[in-house]
Write a protein that holds these residues in place. Structure first.
Motif, PDB file in Angstrom:
ATOM      1  N   GLN A  10       0.819  -1.207   0.000  1.00  0.00           N
ATOM      2  CA  GLN A  10       0.000   0.000   0.000  1.00  0.00           C
ATOM      3  C   GLN A  10       0.862   1.270   0.000  1.00  0.00           C
ATOM      4  O   GLN A  10       0.514   2.259  -0.646  1.00  0.00           O
ATOM      5  CB  GLN A  10      -0.957   0.015   1.196  1.00  0.00           C
ATOM      6  CG  GLN A  10      -2.101  -0.988   1.065  1.00  0.00           C
ATOM      7  CD  GLN A  10      -3.092  -0.582  -0.008  1.00  0.00           C
ATOM      8  OE1 GLN A  10      -2.753  -0.371  -1.167  1.00  0.00           O
ATOM      9  NE2 GLN A  10      -4.352  -0.469   0.381  1.00  0.00           N
ATOM     10  N   ILE A  11       1.986   1.240   0.699  1.00  0.00           N
ATOM     11  CA  ILE A  11       2.876   2.409   0.687  1.00  0.00           C
ATOM     12  C   ILE A  11       3.418   2.624  -0.729  1.00  0.00           C
ATOM     13  O   ILE A  11       3.340   3.734  -1.274  1.00  0.00           O
ATOM     14  CB  ILE A  11       4.043   2.241   1.690  1.00  0.00           C
ATOM     15  CG1 ILE A  11       3.512   2.210   3.119  1.00  0.00           C
ATOM     16  CG2 ILE A  11       5.059   3.379   1.521  1.00  0.00           C
ATOM     17  CD1 ILE A  11       4.540   1.748   4.151  1.00  0.00           C
ATOM     18  N   LEU A  12       3.955   1.576  -1.333  1.00  0.00           N
ATOM     19  CA  LEU A  12       4.515   1.708  -2.678  1.00  0.00           C
ATOM     20  C   LEU A  12       3.450   2.173  -3.676  1.00  0.00           C
ATOM     21  O   LEU A  12       3.660   3.106  -4.455  1.00  0.00           O
ATOM     22  CB  LEU A  12       5.117   0.386  -3.137  1.00  0.00           C
ATOM     23  CG  LEU A  12       5.729   0.424  -4.539  1.00  0.00           C
ATOM     24  CD1 LEU A  12       7.003   1.245  -4.543  1.00  0.00           C
ATOM     25  CD2 LEU A  12       6.002  -0.969  -5.046  1.00  0.00           C
ATOM     26  N   ASN A  13       2.292   1.524  -3.661  1.00  0.00           N
ATOM     27  CA  ASN A  13       1.227   1.876  -4.599  1.00  0.00           C
ATOM     28  C   ASN A  13       0.787   3.327  -4.430  1.00  0.00           C
ATOM     29  O   ASN A  13       0.626   4.056  -5.407  1.00  0.00           O
ATOM     30  CB  ASN A  13       0.024   0.947  -4.405  1.00  0.00           C
ATOM     31  CG  ASN A  13       0.306  -0.474  -4.808  1.00  0.00           C
ATOM     32  OD1 ASN A  13       1.363  -0.792  -5.347  1.00  0.00           O
ATOM     33  ND2 ASN A  13      -0.634  -1.365  -4.538  1.00  0.00           N
ATOM     34  N   HIS A  14       0.582   3.729  -3.182  1.00  0.00           N
ATOM     35  CA  HIS A  14       0.154   5.106  -2.932  1.00  0.00           C
ATOM     36  C   HIS A  14       1.229   6.110  -3.346  1.00  0.00           C
ATOM     37  O   HIS A  14       0.912   7.167  -3.894  1.00  0.00           O
ATOM     38  CB  HIS A  14      -0.217   5.299  -1.462  1.00  0.00           C
ATOM     39  CG  HIS A  14      -1.588   4.837  -1.118  1.00  0.00           C
ATOM     40  ND1 HIS A  14      -1.842   3.560  -0.694  1.00  0.00           N
ATOM     41  CD2 HIS A  14      -2.782   5.479  -1.165  1.00  0.00           C
ATOM     42  CE1 HIS A  14      -3.151   3.435  -0.477  1.00  0.00           C
ATOM     43  NE2 HIS A  14      -3.743   4.582  -0.759  1.00  0.00           N
ATOM     44  N   ASN A  15       2.497   5.813  -3.074  1.00  0.00           N
ATOM     45  CA  ASN A  15       3.569   6.721  -3.492  1.00  0.00           C
ATOM     46  C   ASN A  15       3.554   6.904  -5.007  1.00  0.00           C
ATOM     47  O   ASN A  15       3.664   8.028  -5.509  1.00  0.00           O
ATOM     48  CB  ASN A  15       4.932   6.200  -3.035  1.00  0.00           C
ATOM     49  CG  ASN A  15       5.136   6.293  -1.530  1.00  0.00           C
ATOM     50  OD1 ASN A  15       4.308   6.840  -0.807  1.00  0.00           O
ATOM     51  ND2 ASN A  15       6.237   5.748  -1.055  1.00  0.00           N
ATOM     52  N   LEU A  16       3.426   5.787  -5.743  1.00  0.00           N
ATOM     53  CA  LEU A  16       3.396   5.861  -7.205  1.00  0.00           C
ATOM     54  C   LEU A  16       2.177   6.644  -7.696  1.00  0.00           C
ATOM     55  O   LEU A  16       2.251   7.383  -8.680  1.00  0.00           O
ATOM     56  CB  LEU A  16       3.416   4.451  -7.805  1.00  0.00           C
ATOM     57  CG  LEU A  16       4.737   3.693  -7.639  1.00  0.00           C
ATOM     58  CD1 LEU A  16       4.563   2.212  -7.962  1.00  0.00           C
ATOM     59  CD2 LEU A  16       5.831   4.305  -8.514  1.00  0.00           C
ATOM     60  N   TYR A  17       1.056   6.482  -7.022  1.00  0.00           N
ATOM     61  CA  TYR A  17      -0.184   7.198  -7.372  1.00  0.00           C
ATOM     62  C   TYR A  17      -0.022   8.700  -7.120  1.00  0.00           C
ATOM     63  O   TYR A  17      -0.193   9.521  -8.033  1.00  0.00           O
ATOM     64  CB  TYR A  17      -1.322   6.616  -6.532  1.00  0.00           C
ATOM     65  CG  TYR A  17      -2.629   7.386  -6.528  1.00  0.00           C
ATOM     66  CD1 TYR A  17      -3.499   7.345  -7.611  1.00  0.00           C
ATOM     67  CD2 TYR A  17      -3.014   8.114  -5.397  1.00  0.00           C
ATOM     68  CE1 TYR A  17      -4.719   8.030  -7.584  1.00  0.00           C
ATOM     69  CE2 TYR A  17      -4.227   8.793  -5.363  1.00  0.00           C
ATOM     70  CZ  TYR A  17      -5.074   8.745  -6.459  1.00  0.00           C
ATOM     71  OH  TYR A  17      -6.275   9.419  -6.422  1.00  0.00           O
ATOM     72  N   PHE A  18       0.316   9.082  -5.893  1.00  0.00           N
ATOM     73  CA  PHE A  18       0.375  10.499  -5.537  1.00  0.00           C
ATOM     74  C   PHE A  18       1.454  11.249  -6.319  1.00  0.00           C
ATOM     75  O   PHE A  18       1.267  12.416  -6.681  1.00  0.00           O
ATOM     76  CB  PHE A  18       0.621  10.675  -4.036  1.00  0.00           C
ATOM     77  CG  PHE A  18      -0.589  10.449  -3.181  1.00  0.00           C
ATOM     78  CD1 PHE A  18      -1.740  11.197  -3.359  1.00  0.00           C
ATOM     79  CD2 PHE A  18      -0.580   9.486  -2.179  1.00  0.00           C
ATOM     80  CE1 PHE A  18      -2.864  11.007  -2.561  1.00  0.00           C
ATOM     81  CE2 PHE A  18      -1.692   9.276  -1.371  1.00  0.00           C
ATOM     82  CZ  PHE A  18      -2.832  10.040  -1.565  1.00  0.00           C
ATOM     83  N   GLU A  19       2.594  10.602  -6.572  1.00  0.00           N
ATOM     84  CA  GLU A  19       3.699  11.275  -7.257  1.00  0.00           C
ATOM     85  C   GLU A  19       3.399  11.543  -8.732  1.00  0.00           C
ATOM     86  O   GLU A  19       4.069  12.370  -9.351  1.00  0.00           O
ATOM     87  CB  GLU A  19       4.978  10.446  -7.127  1.00  0.00           C
ATOM     88  CG  GLU A  19       5.544  10.462  -5.720  1.00  0.00           C
ATOM     89  CD  GLU A  19       6.652   9.443  -5.506  1.00  0.00           C
ATOM     90  OE1 GLU A  19       6.858   8.575  -6.388  1.00  0.00           O
ATOM     91  OE2 GLU A  19       7.305   9.507  -4.455  1.00  0.00           O
ATOM     92  N   ALA A  20       2.414  10.871  -9.307  1.00  0.00           N
ATOM     93  CA  ALA A  20       2.097  11.048 -10.729  1.00  0.00           C
ATOM     94  C   ALA A  20       0.849  11.910 -10.934  1.00  0.00           C
ATOM     95  O   ALA A  20       0.202  11.822 -11.979  1.00  0.00           O
ATOM     96  CB  ALA A  20       1.929   9.694 -11.407  1.00  0.00           C
ATOM     97  N   LEU A  21       0.518  12.745  -9.951  1.00  0.00           N
ATOM     98  CA  LEU A  21      -0.611  13.665 -10.080  1.00  0.00           C
ATOM     99  C   LEU A  21      -0.098  15.098 -10.090  1.00  0.00           C
ATOM    100  O   LEU A  21       1.001  15.380  -9.601  1.00  0.00           O
ATOM    101  CB  LEU A  21      -1.603  13.462  -8.928  1.00  0.00           C
ATOM    102  CG  LEU A  21      -2.214  12.065  -8.795  1.00  0.00           C
ATOM    103  CD1 LEU A  21      -3.140  11.999  -7.585  1.00  0.00           C
ATOM    104  CD2 LEU A  21      -2.944  11.646 -10.063  1.00  0.00           C
ATOM    105  N   LYS A  22      -0.895  15.992 -10.657  1.00  0.00           N
ATOM    106  CA  LYS A  22      -0.552  17.419 -10.739  1.00  0.00           C
ATOM    107  C   LYS A  22      -1.837  18.225 -10.850  1.00  0.00           C
ATOM    108  O   LYS A  22      -2.900  17.658 -11.076  1.00  0.00           O
ATOM    109  CB  LYS A  22       0.350  17.682 -11.947  1.00  0.00           C
ATOM    110  CG  LYS A  22      -0.349  17.380 -13.257  1.00  0.00           C
ATOM    111  CD  LYS A  22       0.408  17.933 -14.432  1.00  0.00           C
ATOM    112  CE  LYS A  22      -0.381  17.837 -15.705  1.00  0.00           C
ATOM    113  NZ  LYS A  22      -1.668  18.537 -15.698  1.00  0.00           N
ATOM    114  N   PRO A  23      -1.768  19.536 -10.703  1.00  0.00           N
ATOM    115  CA  PRO A  23      -2.986  20.343 -10.848  1.00  0.00           C
ATOM    116  C   PRO A  23      -3.661  20.106 -12.206  1.00  0.00           C
ATOM    117  O   PRO A  23      -2.989  19.811 -13.197  1.00  0.00           O
ATOM    118  CB  PRO A  23      -2.479  21.782 -10.716  1.00  0.00           C
ATOM    119  CG  PRO A  23      -1.258  21.652  -9.847  1.00  0.00           C
ATOM    120  CD  PRO A  23      -0.619  20.358 -10.270  1.00  0.00           C
TER     121      PRO A  23
END
Length: 195
Positions: free
Chosen positions: A71-84
């Motif tokens: 869950q940590i890895l998945n969430h990191n990959l998710y959040f880091e690939a978002l932008k306004p």
């Protein structure tokens, strides 16, 4: 012993609105992801995995340790690939060529990926990954599973656990998925693809 830290988001909590509200970011990043980080740090002592990376822990563990590390890895990959949000948010560069070459067009890819994300039963993740040859694959992974366990390189993921969207969309998962396309940071996806 290594201690994992909650990632710092590369944008303000309200930067993804109206697609994802500051309130959702507060709960999703500040409570759910923080909880996985705290849980993993508490589970590691005496496990023999204390000095391993997240990827190594995922590859060699099961049960609660695997679930929290995944869950940590998945969430990191998710959040880091978002932008306004931006209008006409489309990939460029090598990832765009790969998507067009494999799916015929970005619209075809978007439709297939959205369908996988919308139809995953229960909780989990929709992934765009590449194999060792650079071929792109769209997969559904339940719960805390990642594509790393299948020998694939994760490029982009949509979190379809209810906690990712319920405050903003209630049970309208498809509306959340539709909104995500305007906040993908394709530069991050391109870097992951080229790495």
């Amino acid at each position: 012993m290594a201690t994992f830290q909650l990632i710092k988001l590369p944008y303000a909590a309200d930067a993804l609105a109206p697609v994802i509200s500051a309130e959702t970011i507060g709960f999703h990043h500040g409570k759910h992801l923080a909880g996985y980080v705290n849980n993993l740090n508490n589970l590691l002592p005496g496990s023999g995995l204390e000095d391993k990376s997240l990827v190594e822990i995922i590859a060699t563990s099961e049960g609660a340790i695997f679930n929290n590390a995944g869950q940590i890895l998945n969430h990191n990959l998710y959040f880091e690939a978002l932008k306004p949000p931006t209008e006409n948010n489309v990939p460029t560069g090598n990832i765009a060529k790969a998507i067009d070459g494999q799916f015929g067009s970005f619209e075809n890819f978007k439709k297939e990926f959205s369908q996988k994300a919308a139809t995953l039963f229960g909780s989990g993740w929709a992934w765009l990954s590449s194999d060792k040859t650079g071929k792109l694959l769209i997969t559904q992974e339940p719960n805390a599973a990642t594509t790393i366990g299948k020998g694939l390189k994760p490029l982009l993921t949509f979190d379809v656990w209810e906690h990712a969207y319920y405050l903003d969309y209630q049970n309208r998962r498809a509306d959340y998925i539709a909104g995500l396309w305007s906040i993908i940071n394709w530069n991050v996806v391109e870097i992951r693809y080229n790495a």
